[in-house]
Design an enzyme around this catalytic site. Structure first.
Site, PDB file in Angstrom:
ATOM      1  N   CYS A 100     -88.341  11.446 -69.092  1.00 43.78           N
ATOM      2  CA  CYS A 100     -87.406  10.932 -68.054  1.00 43.78           C
ATOM      3  C   CYS A 100     -88.306  10.180 -67.029  1.00 43.78           C
ATOM      4  O   CYS A 100     -89.545   9.869 -67.025  1.00 43.78           O
ATOM      5  CB  CYS A 100     -86.700  12.257 -67.143  1.00 43.78           C
ATOM      6  N   GLY A 143    -101.769  12.654 -81.508  1.00 46.82           N
ATOM      7  CA  GLY A 143    -103.407  13.382 -81.843  1.00 46.82           C
ATOM      8  C   GLY A 143    -104.274  13.180 -80.530  1.00 46.82           C
ATOM      9  O   GLY A 143    -105.346  13.401 -80.411  1.00 46.82           O
TER      10      GLY A 143
END
Length: 644
Positions: free
Chosen positions: A2, A364
């Protein structure tokens, strides 16, 4: 994921302009296209853009406590919120939603400022407590999610998820900070807590800011820091077992979502570890997304394909052309301040691809810092062994002289490029590491800047960023020290910034299981020999993954997410480089020595030197200035923003 924004009157209870608040929120629409929410009351205004991930039906923000006296706007995910709900209900709190956001307001009521210590996740939030007349800002431990703030002349504290939110406020001063410019040309980003503007700051990693109405703005409080104790004497076998369990737990927590979920798969060790673990936890095939390059020197798609086939993922690949440089202006608008990591281009593209398939993607990121994966770590350790055996009083004059006299030999085989090594041996560990990661090293920055701008710097050197963090590291282990420095600088200012802006440009949430703070804390207790052994980085991680991944994926040279800058600047972008670097916009700032800019262009394009990284850094600074001129109200010329 958000976007949040807001205004808080630190002096009284003025009513804020609702149209201004809407502009501040709309400028970050891309962060949350699903819904927008507002709360206005005397002395405070909160705004939120929502990308719906959890509790799609009732998770709207701002969100309140039972009597409406506490309101929060939140960006991120609290992965352990389901564990906290029963504890808070036992204290008498009543929940009306199934969202992790509601945990924040009740945790504030229960534990006050210490509530952040109970949260496991990535987050930036702003909480307004009407009864206590407090605005409370918080950022997660590893600064995955951003938070900017500025105290304006009239006592208004403005904040937002991106700098462009603050730029919408007519009272925000757009004066460039010379010290931030120095940091940018050293590191490729402006380090926390500074921003490119003197009037704005970033809340730092693991920090909170508690602002009380009627009082002066306090300094942020650090509620968390990683400590490298290196005192956990597990055997290799036991460490492998525990790491495997911790990875599974971290990834399992980040697979909770009510929307389509997948993962980035570059073919490197870290993303492959995430995908392999996800496959073991999922009943359905994992969605994986990869970028391939039409230039084989930069392409790792074959290794990603091997992992995808092994785990039968739904694998999506798109090819990035070697002339994919049309994103320069787009990136300047995304980042709001100068940002020079050219891997932002493929990162933008892989996020663009992923959003076609999923709303949440696991990455990752963070593995190199915690597991010891960067090649520069091994080089630093080798040099440190030399430094440890020679007194500093001897090293500095002898190797300093050799470093000055030895020719720069970018064209030579690596063993013959001794100039950098000599320079490193003449320095202490912190200065040497800073020197190794700098885009333009100290001597080049002095030549780059004009005499007038050097006077504005007043002797400030971006090295002070590393000195400040090194003073808090509490370790003399050579590897642990530079891991700590990267966790505080490169990971926060470069990697997390890159991924947040690139993903949010496409309304994609990226989650980072290798940056789980409990995993990072545990890894910091392990001896450095479990991270780098001989010439092998990520030793423990690779040992844990041997049953899960092909040997060729685990034990191959690291490529990284690079783009062919050197070729671009001698080929398709040669003319543009010359026009930008030697153009009127940069000249008008008065910051730069034009003769040295000319040298950068001529030496690179003739093939005498590889100045691709410095040239890209200069070009992205020009793109920032151009974006500022075009998009920031009241900015006529960049030169007018530079303090005299």
């Amino acid at each position: 994921m958000c976007g949040i924004a807001g205004l808080f009157d630190t002096r009284g209870r003025r009513d804020f302009d609702r149209e201004l608040m809407r502009r501040m929120n709309d400028v970050q629409f891309h962060r949350g296209p699903d819904e927008g929410g507002y709360h206005f009351e005397p002395g405070a205004a909160l705004a939120h853009r929502r990308l719906s991930i959890i509790d799609l039906a009732t998770g709207q923000q701002p969100l309140f406590n039972e009597d409406g006296s506490v309101a929060v706007v939140f960006n991120g995910e609290i992965y352990n919120f389901q564990e906290l709900v029963p504890e808070l209900e036992a204290l008498g709190h009543v929940f009306h939603t199934r969202s992790d956001t509601e945990v924040i307001v009740h945790a504030w009521e229960a534990w006050g400022e210490d509530c952040v210590g109970r949260f496991r996740g990535m987050f930036a939030f702003a909480l307004y407590d009407r009864n206590r007349e407090i605005l409370f800002l918080a950022r997660d431990r590893l600064a995955v999610k951003p938070l900017f703030y500025a105290l304006l002349d009239d006592g208004t504290l403005a904040f937002g998820s991106e700098l462009k939110v603050l730029l919408q406020h007519p009272a925000f001063r757009r004066t460039l900070d010379p010290l931030a410019v120095e940091e940018y040309f050293a590191l490729g980003y402006v380090a926390e807590p500074r921003t490119i503007f003197t009037g704005a700051k970033k809340l730092g990693a693991g920090e909170t800011l508690c602002v009380r109405r009627g009082r002066s703005l306090p300094e942020p409080r650090q509620y968390w820091d990683v400590r490298f104790t290196l005192d956990n004497r597990l055997s290799l076998a036991d460490a492998v077992d525990e790491l495997t369990a911790r990875l599974r737990e971290s990834i399992r927590l980040r697979m909770i979502a009510e929307v389509p979920l997948g993962a980035f798969l570059s073919g490197g060790v870290d993303s492959s570890a995430v995908v392999a673990t996800m496959a073991g936890l999922s009943q359905e095939p994992v969605n994986t997304c990869s970028i391939s390059f039409d230039n084989p020197l930069f392409d790792e798609a074959e290794f990603a394909r091997q992992v995808a086939e092994r785990y039968r993922t739904r694998h999506y690949v798109e090819t990035v052309k070697s002339d994919d440089f049309d994103l320069i202006d787009t990136l300047a608008a995304l980042y709001d301040e100068p940002y020079a990591d050219s891997s932002a281009i493929p990162t933008y593209r892989v996020c663009q691809l992923a959003r076609k398939r999923v709303t949440v993607a696991l990455s990752g990121d963070g593995g190199d810092e915690s597991f010891g994966g960067y090649r520069r770590y091994r080089s630093h350790l080798m040099e440190q062994r030399w430094r440890d055996h020679l007194p500093h009083g001897l090293r500095r004059p002898v190797f300093g002289l050799l470093g000055r006299m030895y020719p720069k030999a970018d064209w030579a085989p690596r063993p013959l490029r001794a100039k950098t090594t000599f320079q490193a041996l003449a320095r202490d560990a912190v200065e040497a590491y800073f020197h190794s990661v700098s885009i333009l090293r100290g001597d080049l920055r002095r030549r780059l800047f004009s005499a007038d701008f050097r006077r504005q710097l007043g002797g400030y050197d971006a090295l002070e960023v590393f000195r400040r963090h090194a003073g808090n590291a509490r370790t003399d282990d050579p590897l642990a020290l530079i891991q700590y420095l990267d966790l505080k600088t490169y990971l926060v200012g470069d990697i997390n910034t890159k991924v947040d802006r690139a993903s949010m440009a496409h309304s994609l949430e990226v989650r980072e299981p290798l940056m789980d703070h409990e995993l990072v804390e545990w890894l910091a207790t392990l001896p450095s020999a479990l991270k780098i052994q001989g010439n092998e980085g990520k030793y423990l991680l690779k040992k844990a993954l041997e049953p899960l991944l092909p040997h060729g994926v685990l034990y191959r040279p690291k490529k990284g997410f690079a783009v062919p800058l050197a070729q671009w600047f001698r080929g398709p972008l040669a003319r543009r480089v010359r026009e930008v670097v030697l153009g009127d916009r940069l000249a008008a700032t008065g910051m730069f020595d034009r003769a040295f800019l000319q040298h950068l262009v001529d030496a690179h394009q003739s093939g005498a030197r590889d100045y691709s990284s410095p040239l890209w850094t200069v070009m992205m600074f020009d793109a920032f200035l151009r974006n500022l001129e075009a998009g920031a109200p009241g900015v006529a010329r960049a030169a007018e923003s530079v303090p005299a």
